[in-house]
Scaffold this motif. Structure first.
Motif, PDB file in Angstrom:
ATOM      1  N   ALA A   1      28.786  33.869  40.932  1.00  0.00           N
ATOM      2  CA  ALA A   1      29.799  34.913  40.760  1.00  0.00           C
ATOM      3  C   ALA A   1      30.590  34.765  39.473  1.00  0.00           C
ATOM      4  O   ALA A   1      31.465  35.560  39.188  1.00  0.00           O
TER       5      ALA A   1
ATOM      6  N   SER B   1      39.810  50.273  47.826  1.00  0.00           N
ATOM      7  CA  SER B   1      39.817  49.641  46.506  1.00  0.00           C
ATOM      8  C   SER B   1      41.143  49.872  45.789  1.00  0.00           C
ATOM      9  O   SER B   1      41.634  49.002  45.059  1.00  0.00           O
TER      10      SER B   1
ATOM     11  N   TYR C   1      32.594  38.245  36.375  1.00  0.00           N
ATOM     12  CA  TYR C   1      33.611  38.651  37.347  1.00  0.00           C
ATOM     13  C   TYR C   1      32.999  39.167  38.653  1.00  0.00           C
ATOM     14  O   TYR C   1      33.610  39.976  39.353  1.00  0.00           O
ATOM     15  N   GLY C   2      31.794  38.718  38.968  1.00  0.00           N
ATOM     16  CA  GLY C   2      31.143  39.152  40.189  1.00  0.00           C
ATOM     17  C   GLY C   2      30.732  40.606  40.196  1.00  0.00           C
ATOM     18  O   GLY C   2      30.551  41.190  41.268  1.00  0.00           O
TER      19      GLY C   2
ATOM     20  N   SER D   1      28.662  44.028  40.199  1.00  0.00           N
ATOM     21  CA  SER D   1      27.414  44.316  40.898  1.00  0.00           C
ATOM     22  C   SER D   1      26.273  44.670  39.958  1.00  0.00           C
ATOM     23  O   SER D   1      25.109  44.607  40.337  1.00  0.00           O
TER      24      SER D   1
ATOM     25  N   GLY E   1      38.557  40.413  47.544  1.00  0.00           N
ATOM     26  CA  GLY E   1      37.223  40.844  47.949  1.00  0.00           C
ATOM     27  C   GLY E   1      36.635  41.910  47.040  1.00  0.00           C
ATOM     28  O   GLY E   1      36.897  41.940  45.836  1.00  0.00           O
ATOM     29  N   GLU E   2      35.862  42.811  47.631  1.00  0.00           N
ATOM     30  CA  GLU E   2      35.126  43.812  46.855  1.00  0.00           C
ATOM     31  C   GLU E   2      36.052  44.943  46.404  1.00  0.00           C
ATOM     32  O   GLU E   2      36.790  45.515  47.211  1.00  0.00           O
TER      33      GLU E   2
ATOM     34  N   THR F   1      31.494  47.662  40.697  1.00  0.00           N
ATOM     35  CA  THR F   1      32.064  46.912  41.808  1.00  0.00           C
ATOM     36  C   THR F   1      32.334  45.478  41.374  1.00  0.00           C
ATOM     37  O   THR F   1      31.424  44.786  40.912  1.00  0.00           O
ATOM     38  N   PHE F   2      33.591  45.063  41.494  1.00  0.00           N
ATOM     39  CA  PHE F   2      33.986  43.677  41.243  1.00  0.00           C
ATOM     40  C   PHE F   2      34.079  42.939  42.572  1.00  0.00           C
ATOM     41  O   PHE F   2      34.513  43.512  43.569  1.00  0.00           O
ATOM     42  N   ARG F   3      33.693  41.688  42.573  1.00  0.00           N
ATOM     43  CA  ARG F   3      33.905  40.839  43.753  1.00  0.00           C
ATOM     44  C   ARG F   3      34.952  39.808  43.379  1.00  0.00           C
ATOM     45  O   ARG F   3      34.671  38.827  42.694  1.00  0.00           O
ATOM     46  N   HIS F   4      36.178  40.055  43.836  1.00  0.00           N
ATOM     47  CA  HIS F   4      37.322  39.236  43.441  1.00  0.00           C
ATOM     48  C   HIS F   4      37.591  38.174  44.502  1.00  0.00           C
ATOM     49  O   HIS F   4      37.576  38.469  45.698  1.00  0.00           O
TER      50      HIS F   4
ATOM     51  N   ARG G   1      35.706  48.485  44.355  1.00  0.00           N
ATOM     52  CA  ARG G   1      34.830  49.485  43.741  1.00  0.00           C
ATOM     53  C   ARG G   1      35.687  50.450  42.921  1.00  0.00           C
ATOM     54  O   ARG G   1      36.618  51.073  43.446  1.00  0.00           O
TER      55      ARG G   1
END
Length: 284
Positions: free
Chosen positions: A164, A265, A168-169, A171, A236-237, A229-232, A239
């Motif tokens: 990740a 989001s 920044y994770g 998608s 979390g996710e 989409t970031f996975r923080h 969008r």
């Protein structure tokens, strides 16, 4: 005119086409991929000898706009590819030689007036030049990074290998890398004497086999990314809609990440704003 790069670009575009793509009969089996040089010359209404010299980097004079238009049509170039062709041939408006890294005060002020939107300003070489607090909370604290560490191209291809960590994770990390290569191909053509640009490309080619492979494709300008989409790790996710607004006077882009009001989001961005404010307060 960059004769060698112009020739390599023409060859790469020619080899991707098949006779049927341009209304020609396939004929017998071909030993090399793509159209023949003489076929391109006929379609462009120029002599085969001159086209061969262009591809081989031996043309004595700069091709005219009419010749370039004919070649662009023959090779079915997109608008972006045609612009790139003119840049390589030296018929596009010249740049000053160096990237503009100063961000207009009005743009800096605009970033701060968008508390619900994460925003960054990037140069044509993917340097993050400015950002607002929400962008720092969503991505990372750019203020503590060196200029090289704030370069998104370096992060995409030379960053940590943890799943990740690199971008920044996001998608679409693989698509972003392709976008970086295509944009840098255009940037190098516009700023061939900027040492930061040429040094960046050299480092990426030496340090990343993936970049080196994509670079040899000689593609320019990918399609815009409309959502991301970031996975923080904290919320979390997330969008977001992604809008890149060109700042033509400085060859920069204002990139804005926003979410529809009332969406999960949007709530996540609001929470990031709160967490960021708390972190800044405790740091004082």
């Amino acid at each position: 005119m960059d004769k060698q790069e112009l020739g390599a670009f023409l060859r790469s575009r020619r080899e991707r086409l098949q006779p049927q793509d341009v209304g020609l009969p396939s004929g017998p089996r071909r030993r090399t991929p793509g159209l023949r040089r003489e076929e391109v010359a006929v379609l462009a209404h120029i002599s085969t000898e001159y086209y061969v010299r262009l591809e081989q980097g031996r043309a004595a004079s700069r091709p005219s706009g009419e010749v370039l238009a004919g070649i662009a049509g023959a090779l079915r170039l997109t608008d972006a590819e045609s612009d790139h062709l003119h840049t390589l041939a030296g018929t596009a408006p010249a740049k000053t030689g160096l990237l503009q890294r100063e961000v207009r005060p009005s743009i800096l002020a605009l970033l701060e007036r968008l508390p619900q939107t994460a925003g960054i300003v990037v140069s044509a070489a993917f340097e993050v030049l400015a950002w607002n607090d929400l962008a720092a909370a969503l991505m990372e604290d750019f203020a503590v990074l060196t200029p090289d560490q704030r370069n998104l191209a370096r992060k995409a291809f030379l960053g940590p290998s943890r799943p990740a960590a690199p971008m920044y994770g996001i998608s679409d990390a693989a698509e972003f890398r392709r976008h970086v290569v295509m944009q840098l191909r255009s940037t190098v053509a516009r700023y061939p004497t900027d040492p930061t640009v040429t040094g960046l490309v050299a480092d990426l080619r030496d340090g990343s086999p993936d970049f080196a492979r994509l670079w040899e494709h000689r593609d320019v300008r990918s399609a815009p990314v409309l959502t991301k989409t970031f996975r923080h790790p904290a919320v979390g996710e997330v969008r977001v809609d992604c809008d890149a607004l060109a700042l033509p006077d400085s060859d920069q882009h204002l990139v804005l990440y926003s979410a529809p009001i009332g969406s999960p989001s949007a709530d996540a961005l609001a929470l990031l704003n709160i967490l960021g404010s708390e972190a800044r307060s405790s740091a004082r």
